[in-house]
Design an enzyme around this catalytic site. Structure first.
Site, PDB file in Angstrom:
ATOM      1  N   GLU A  30     -29.368  22.576  -1.817  1.00 36.43           N
ATOM      2  CA  GLU A  30     -30.172  21.839  -0.843  1.00 36.43           C
ATOM      3  C   GLU A  30     -29.881  22.292   0.588  1.00 36.43           C
ATOM      4  OE1 GLU A  30     -29.111  18.939  -4.235  1.00 36.43           O
ATOM      5  OE2 GLU A  30     -28.247  20.678  -3.216  1.00 36.43           O
ATOM      6  N   CYS A  40     -24.950  16.324  -0.519  1.00 33.47           N
ATOM      7  CA  CYS A  40     -26.262  16.905  -0.251  1.00 33.47           C
ATOM      8  C   CYS A  40     -27.313  15.842   0.029  1.00 33.47           C
ATOM      9  CB  CYS A  40     -26.697  17.766  -1.429  1.00 33.47           C
ATOM     10  SG  CYS A  40     -25.700  19.260  -1.626  1.00 33.47           S
ATOM     11  N   THR A  85      -6.654  41.376 -31.344  1.00 37.71           N
ATOM     12  CA  THR A  85      -7.710  42.199 -30.749  1.00 37.71           C
ATOM     13  C   THR A  85      -7.154  43.070 -29.630  1.00 37.71           C
ATOM     14  OG1 THR A  85      -9.425  40.600 -31.312  1.00 37.71           O
ATOM     15  CG2 THR A  85      -9.900  42.106 -29.505  1.00 37.71           C
TER      16      THR A  85
END
Length: 343
Positions: free
Chosen positions: A56, A91, A205
């Site tokens: 905004e 805002c 991994t």
């Protein structure tokens, strides 16, 4: 630019909100459009990095830079304007002070510190307040699915990504997997990494592939936090996942309780968690019921003997199987991208 109705302006605001992906975390991705009474665009903007201006305020600044008077105008925004003092002022107060007369919001903010209070403050100040229809509301929630998850469940939205063959293999028996999918699918995977507040993998991994797990094949204003689950302390000090850009963190002994870890990541402000792991950790996430979305890239090839997507606990009955529904099926290059969520 001129909009014929607020639905068209909301679609524009949603496109602006997408520009905050990889930028605004842990704050939500929000877009705002300010319109004159005849639908003419006065200003627009989207949420910036945490601690900087929200959508905004960016739209009000844009209108000022264009020399536009926003008094009596309509602000169209993809999420309820905030009403609390965080790193930035609320805002809703900025809109009131600017003289905005009407606010159309796609959806209410799930943050308990807002949760309708922003809209209530605007109404008290005399502004006309409207909420969008269900289709736009769903799109706004989907764009911020991780933020809604963290606010409502206290944990991130977990997306488990994997590249698989037609016969469901993720690697050869010795762990080699480069590359099952093509370049387009790998770049698309990096775009989904960019959405995440954190990327998580397991020590297996890391030892097998030494991945970086950063975002480098698509532009990104920030890097997600990289997490390695390493309960036995086997991570090499020179592992590439520990190298810049971005930060990395090791989850060590005594911290491998996945549900507790999800709660901790929620407290750290992680909205979306992107998991790229081997079959053991992937299976643990699935068996624990922690995966909110499967992101699978299926390549048009057959591997035969190899590593599976996940090592799951054996079932007593077929009716006990994990069941999923497809929310998106798209070809990315020669590979099929599947996004699935639990039924």
């Amino acid at each position: 630019m001129r909009f014929t109705d607020t639905d068209a302006a909301l679609q524009r605001a949603l496109l602006l909100a997408e520009l905050a992906i990889g930028l605004s975390d842990p704050n939500p991705r929000v877009g705002c459009v300010i319109l004159a009474s005849d639908g003419r665009l006065l200003g627009e903007g989207h949420t910036q990095a945490a601690g900087e201006a929200h959508a905004e305020v960016m739209a009000l600044r844009d209108a000022a830079a264009r020399g536009e008077d926003v008094r009596g105008a309509t602000a169209v925004v993809t999420l309820e304007p905030c009403s609390h003092h965080g790193r930035t002022p609320p805002c809703c107060e900025a809109l009131v002070q600017a003289g905005i007369a009407r606010v159309v919001a796609a959806v209410e903010d799930p943050n308990p510190l807002v949760a309708g209070q922003g809209l209530a403050r605007l109404k008290t100040a005399g502004l006309t307040v409207e909420l969008a229809g269900p289709a736009v509301a769903d799109a706004a929630r989907e764009l911020n699915i991780g933020f809604f998850s963290r606010m409502q469940r206290g944990r991130p939205f977990v997306r488990l990504k994997s590249a698989i063959s037609l016969d469901g293999r993720t690697a050869l028996p010795d762990g080699r997997s480069q590359w099952i999918t093509g370049e387009a699918a790998r770049a698309d995977g990096h775009a989904w990494r960019r959405r995440a507040g954190a990327v998580l993998t397991g020590i297996g991994t890391v030892l097998a592939d030494d991945p970086r797990l950063d975002v480098r094949l698509v532009p990104s204003a920030r890097q997600p936090l990289r997490l390695v689950l390493d309960p036995q302390g086997r991570l090499p000090s020179d592992a590439r996942i520990l190298q810049p850009p971005g930060d990395a963190r090791v989850i060590g002994p005594g911290r491998a309780d996945l549900p507790a870890l999800m709660t901790e990541l929620g407290r750290l402000g992680i909205n979306e968690l992107h998991v790229e792991a081997g079959p053991t950790l992937s299976g643990a996430f699935l068996d624990a019921g922690l995966v909110d979305e499967l992101l699978l890239y299926q390549a048009p090839l057959l591997i035969g003997e190899g590593r599976p997507l996940a090592n799951l606990q054996p079932l007593n009955e077929l009716g006990d199987a994990h069941r999923w529904r497809a929310v998106d099926t798209t070809f990315v290059g020669a590979d099929l991208r599947l996004r699935l969520r639990p039924t």
